[in-house]
Scaffold this active site. Sequence first.
Site: not given
Lengths: 227, 227, 244, 244
Positions: A48-50
């Site tokens: 996930t990007e975060n």
Amino acid sequence: MTSKLSNAQIAWRAAQDIADGAYVNLGIGFPEMVAKFQPPGRQAVFHTENGVLGFGEAPAPGAEDWDLINAGKKAITLKPGAAFFHHADSFAMVRGGHLDVAILGAYQVAETGDLANWSTGPKGVPAVGGAMDLVHGAKRVAVITDHVTKDGKPKLLQACTLPLTGVGCVTRVYTSLAVIDIEDGHFVLREKLPAISFDELQALTGATLHLDGPADSAVADLITPEL
Amino acid sequence: MTSKLSNAQIAWRAAQDIADGAYVNLGIGFPEMVAKFQPPGRQAVFHTENGVLGFGEAPAPGAEDWDLINAGKKAITLKPGAAFFHHADSFAMVRGGHLDVAILGAYQVAETGDLANWSTGPKGVPAVGGAMDLVHGAKRVAVITDHVTKDGKPKLLQACTLPLTGVGCVTRVYTSLAVIDIEDGHFVLREKLPAISFDELQALTGATLHLDGPADSAVADLITPEL
Amino acid sequence: MDKRIATLAEAVAGIEDGAVVMIGGFGGSGAPIELIHALIDRFIATGSPKNLTVVNNNAGNGHVGLAALIEQGMVAKLICSFPRSADPKVFTELYLAGRIALELVPQGTLAERIRAGGAGIPAFYTPTSYGTDLARGKPVEEFDGRPYVRERWLKADVALIKAELGDHHGNLTFRMAARNFNPLMAMAAARTIAQVSRAVAPGGIAPEEVITPGIFVQGIVEVPAPAQEEALNRADAHYPEVTE
Amino acid sequence: MDKRIATLAEAVAGIEDGAVVMIGGFGGSGAPIELIHALIDRFIATGSPKNLTVVNNNAGNGHVGLAALIEQGMVAKLICSFPRSADPKVFTELYLAGRIALELVPQGTLAERIRAGGAGIPAFYTPTSYGTDLARGKPVEEFDGRPYVRERWLKADVALIKAELGDHHGNLTFRMAARNFNPLMAMAAARTIAQVSRAVAPGGIAPEEVITPGIFVQGIVEVPAPAQEEALNRADAHYPEVTE
């Protein structure tokens, strides 16, 4: 018999193409559902990007830790072997070609592989998030989508009319009616629901559907469990 | 009375200008000596290009850990509050302007601030290391050097004749005879050994020495302990 | 998922003639000595791989590790920042004889080019080397009134790196300053093989303490108590061992 | 060296009108709520700082933290990737009324621009946004046959970030996914203030576990048991508190 696949069935179909051990990013919303349908014996690693690699399902309600969320800001859990990292390292994974698959939603997909999935036009507040990054770098960028819009218009087009997310980036589209590859600027039909004819499918598609071989053998039946 | 400062005395003088809490990179070799002469009550934090912040003195012989070295590949020790990081983060500190001071050796320094300290010409094997990075980014780039070469030629020049390390990067030079700032393309004499006259010093310098004020008050005595 | 490789020989089996190979370490710290020696073993047994382009900060020291790889004549070109050491004889002689090519890159630019390769950034601007011989032929552009040199990314077919802990997913930690170029090279290679001092099960490294996430690592091979180049050189070691 | 600051009010005292302020966090995770609220307190008491340019991934949620800062009218411009949330009313209304400017940046480009600012890289090339509206007016260059967009670094006067442990030298660790933009913003700001859940003496963080080295941090202020934006919003909190 259904006239089209449910979202869960589209997600199931997309999940069948994810290899064991693949590194996968699932777009916010509908694509997140793909994680539920990994075939038995296969275990993908979700990014996930975060800044999380190797996360698992949502925690039980009340057990959320709001420092442990995904790009959709939903609470997640960790699997053994998970790792945290900052945003620049996270997008190094994306842009640097380290993800095996990114599965995204779409407003429109063009036969050129162009994707429009971030803006429906100049009204309201624009928001792009990681969409424009995710379409670059992943070894395979796939889209899952209803075959047509809510009012029945084609989403698979010769050219996108909505603002682009990326140019020439999508290689496969899983729709509610078919599985279609994008090759050399063409839609190549791979699978369709048995209940729909080629001509019916073509009528719902905004660009020519090509076949990779003789008409009677080039297209497989798109079969999914009831979900 | 000595006719010029020893290397230890030059290093001592440079150390007096390092503030408490400053982040400092000392070039390989002679500049490393500066660390020994921090004034009492001041504690600088030393950075080495290979990914350590907050290191201390060399360990006792036999107590070396060869995973804990500095950029000169010499064994070091850690102080409380030290941190490890990879090379890209290390040079982000350098190039990104996070170091307060870099103190480097020099073959030649020009009145323009140009520095030559990495190559004595086309012969042999060239090697640059971190020299070209260190001259950019540190808030203050200072040089410590003998005032003249071993055969008595000036090292402070109008223009460097050896291959450059960086352009317009040096702001202060601590030599065996003087402390000289570089301002607006000029050498400005700040301190000199009491035993040498201005004219003698000028004769050993390859570019004009300027004074920042009246001749009788602009230049301080360069005084160091016996070292 | 289990990225463990049983032997050093298997770990280096896939490296082809002409490959670009990044080798971690700064001097001997973080240098994957055992992986390099396994590659030498393979070359001695099979004549391959040769004509390698090696990316490392240095050019080896003494007659072990990278110096031994160069001594075997396996390296056609070296991309590095500092090809000098206490005993650089192996590289120096080949270089002065014109038998090995050298691309000299400032250390910070080398690190950033490798990171850029791993991060999908094909080019970037840096103040480093502006106005010097090492900027010759490179595009220069001014930003905010200051000149910068444009540098390209650096990628590799294979990275051979050294880590401390490695879990079966390929998550890695590094020991002290042995970190240096290792995490960057892991990002920039199509295939990264890490020798780890200890292999642990997934979960054996706290998620917040992972330095190189497993996505950057294709294989790990356990090498307990790895050799230190500095210690080998102090004992005047040669690889392969010199027999009387 | 001791970078501890005694109070939140002192921690935010140096931020001037018109400053560029990076604020860490991704949604509520890693958002320095207490530092933001201290800045609001100062504004209410003194009328300053105003006309801020804020860099954050989002535009706040509900009526606390960044949303509250925007609601006070302190923010003239927002640089972010995703100004939507469960309750984006505050930003949306001001934006549609033309009272706040927006620079929309793809999330990975935002992260890389901030890192570039911290690393002294004035510009870099990325495939992201090529051929889209967000690349308009930006230089395009081809490398190895593929087109890339040139992006500039992003720097700030101040970064307000949230960390878990902070030692007196400013070395920081982060809790789980609360890491996100925080370490990058620490690099890119002239002055970085970190609120830390626990301040420890130097040596209290193992050198290998430091995520943000102290060189990137100018001040730490201890905020034990910091608020979570998500929890505040679920309780419909407002800052400052709405009084009847």
